[in-house]
Write a protein that holds these residues in place. Structure first.
Motif, PDB file in Angstrom:
ATOM      1  N   ARG A  33      -3.060  37.297  -1.009  1.00 52.40           N
ATOM      2  CA  ARG A  33      -2.178  38.437  -0.813  1.00 52.40           C
ATOM      3  C   ARG A  33      -3.029  39.690  -0.810  1.00 52.40           C
ATOM      4  N   ALA A  34      -3.007  40.427   0.281  1.00 51.21           N
ATOM      5  CA  ALA A  34      -3.827  41.620   0.401  1.00 51.21           C
ATOM      6  C   ALA A  34      -3.111  42.790  -0.265  1.00 51.21           C
ATOM      7  N   LEU A  77       1.352  29.895  -7.180  1.00 51.41           N
ATOM      8  CA  LEU A  77      -0.105  30.069  -7.207  1.00 51.41           C
ATOM      9  C   LEU A  77      -0.489  31.486  -6.786  1.00 51.41           C
ATOM     10  N   LEU A  78       0.151  31.995  -5.757  1.00 48.59           N
ATOM     11  CA  LEU A  78      -0.136  33.366  -5.321  1.00 48.59           C
ATOM     12  C   LEU A  78       0.210  34.363  -6.421  1.00 48.59           C
ATOM     13  N   ASP A  79       1.297  34.112  -7.146  1.00 48.17           N
ATOM     14  CA  ASP A  79       1.676  34.998  -8.249  1.00 48.17           C
ATOM     15  C   ASP A  79       0.670  34.940  -9.399  1.00 48.17           C
ATOM     16  N   ALA A  80      -0.065  33.819  -9.500  1.00 46.50           N
ATOM     17  CA  ALA A  80      -1.021  33.648 -10.596  1.00 46.50           C
ATOM     18  C   ALA A  80      -2.407  34.196 -10.276  1.00 46.50           C
ATOM     19  N   LEU A  81      -2.593  34.735  -9.066  1.00 43.16           N
ATOM     20  CA  LEU A  81      -3.900  35.267  -8.686  1.00 43.16           C
ATOM     21  C   LEU A  81      -4.146  36.637  -9.311  1.00 43.16           C
ATOM     22  N   GLY A 120       4.597  36.605   2.094  1.00 46.68           N
ATOM     23  CA  GLY A 120       3.930  37.900   2.080  1.00 46.68           C
ATOM     24  C   GLY A 120       2.433  37.800   1.909  1.00 46.68           C
ATOM     25  N   ALA A 121       1.855  36.710   2.380  1.00 47.09           N
ATOM     26  CA  ALA A 121       0.423  36.478   2.215  1.00 47.09           C
ATOM     27  C   ALA A 121      -0.223  36.203   3.576  1.00 47.09           C
TER      28      ALA A 121
END
Length: 231
Positions: free
Chosen positions: A224-225, A145-149, A202-203
Motif C-alpha cells: 500500500r503506497a 496482511l496489508l493492515d499488518a504492514l 487499495g494496494a
C-alpha cells in the motif's frame, strides 16, 4: 500441532535423505512431489528478497515458514532483523529455532503473533497464498496482511492457477509413509485475479515469474503506497 506428514517428510529430507510426498487434489490419484523443492531458496526468490530494502531492526514475518529457508537467507542478509515464523507443525518450528539465530520467534498460528506488531516484510512463498483456502478467505487474508504492514512494508507471495479459472480452491491431501494431512482447502489465483483483488484493497502489486515446478505459478510484491509514493 504434532508432526504433520509434510513436516515429517521435510525433516527427513533436511537430513540428506531424498524424500517425496504424495499429493491428491479433489480426490484425484496422488502425484509424487519431491521435498527437495522446499530445502533451499530458489534463485528467483533470492533476486526478489535481495531487492527489498529493509530498515535496521526490520520485522519480518514468514507465514508457512517450513524449514525456514527464506528466513535463513534473510538472517544472513540482515543480521539485526527481528524474524517471526508461523507453521502449524511442531517439528518444523523446533527445527527453525535450532538453525536460525535470534532474534527470532516461532508460532503455531498467526493468531498467536504479538498483538499490534507491524512488519516491514511478510512472506507467503512456496505457493503460500493457498494457505487461506477459499477465495473469500484469500481476499480477507490479504487485507489483514496489508493492515499488518509497517509504513513502506510489502508482502511477497507466490500463487498460481490455470488460465481462465481466476481463483480455484481444492481439497488437498498430503501423504508420506503412512502419515496423512487433510483433506484441507488450498487455493490459488491467476495474475488477473491478484491484480484485481489487490486493487480492490487499495494496494498495488508487481508481478514476477516463478521458477516453481508446473509453470502455473508467479511471484508478486504487494504494498500500500502512502501518498502515492511507492516504496
Amino acid at each position: 500441532m504434532p508432526l504433520t506428514a509434510f513436516g515429517r517428510a521435510l525433516l527427513a529430507a533436511a537430513q540428506g535423505r531424498p524424500q517425496a510426498v504424495q499429493l491428491s487434489w479433489d480426490g484425484a490419484g496422488p502425484v509424487r512431489h519431491p521435498c527437495g523443492d522446499y530445502l533451499e531458496v530458489r534463485d528467483d526468490e533470492v533476486l526478489l528478497l535481495d531487492e527489498i530494502a529493509l530498515p535496521p531492526g526490520a520485522a519480518v514475518l514468514d507465514i508457512g515458514c517450513g524449514l525456514g529457508r527464506h528466513l535463513r537467507h534473510l538472517r544472513r542478509r540482515h543480521p539485526g532483523a527481528r524474524l517471526f515464523g508461523v507453521d502449524r507443525c511442531d517439528g518444523l518450528r523446533a527445527h527453525c529455532e535450532q538453525v536460525i539465530p535470534g532474534p527470532a520467534r516461532f508460532f503455531a498460528t498467526a493468531d498467536a503473533l504479538p498483538h499490534g506488531q507491524r512488519y516491514d516484510l511478510i512472506l507467503l512463498l512456496g505457493n503460500g497464498l493457498g494457505i487461506f483456502g477459499a477465495e473469500a478467505n484469500a481476499r480477507a487474508g490479504l487485507g489483514r496482511l496489508l493492515d499488518a504492514l509497517a509504513p513502506g512494508g510489502c508482502v511477497l507471495l507466490e500463487t498460481g492457477q490455470q488460465p481462465g479459472c481466476d481463483y480455484r480452491a481444492s481439497a488437498v491431501e498430503i501423504a508420506w509413509r503412512g502419515h496423512r494431512d487433510g483433506p484441507f482447502i488450498w487455493g490459488g489465483g491467476t495474475r488477473a485475479w491478484l491484480r484485481d483483488t489487490v486493487n480492490s484493497l487499495g494496494a498495488r502489486c508487481e508481478l514476477h515469474p516463478s521458477e516453481a515446478p508446473g509453470r502455473l505459478f508467479f511471484l508478486a510484491r504487494v504494498w500500500r503506497a502512502a501518498g502515492g509514493i511507492d516504496p
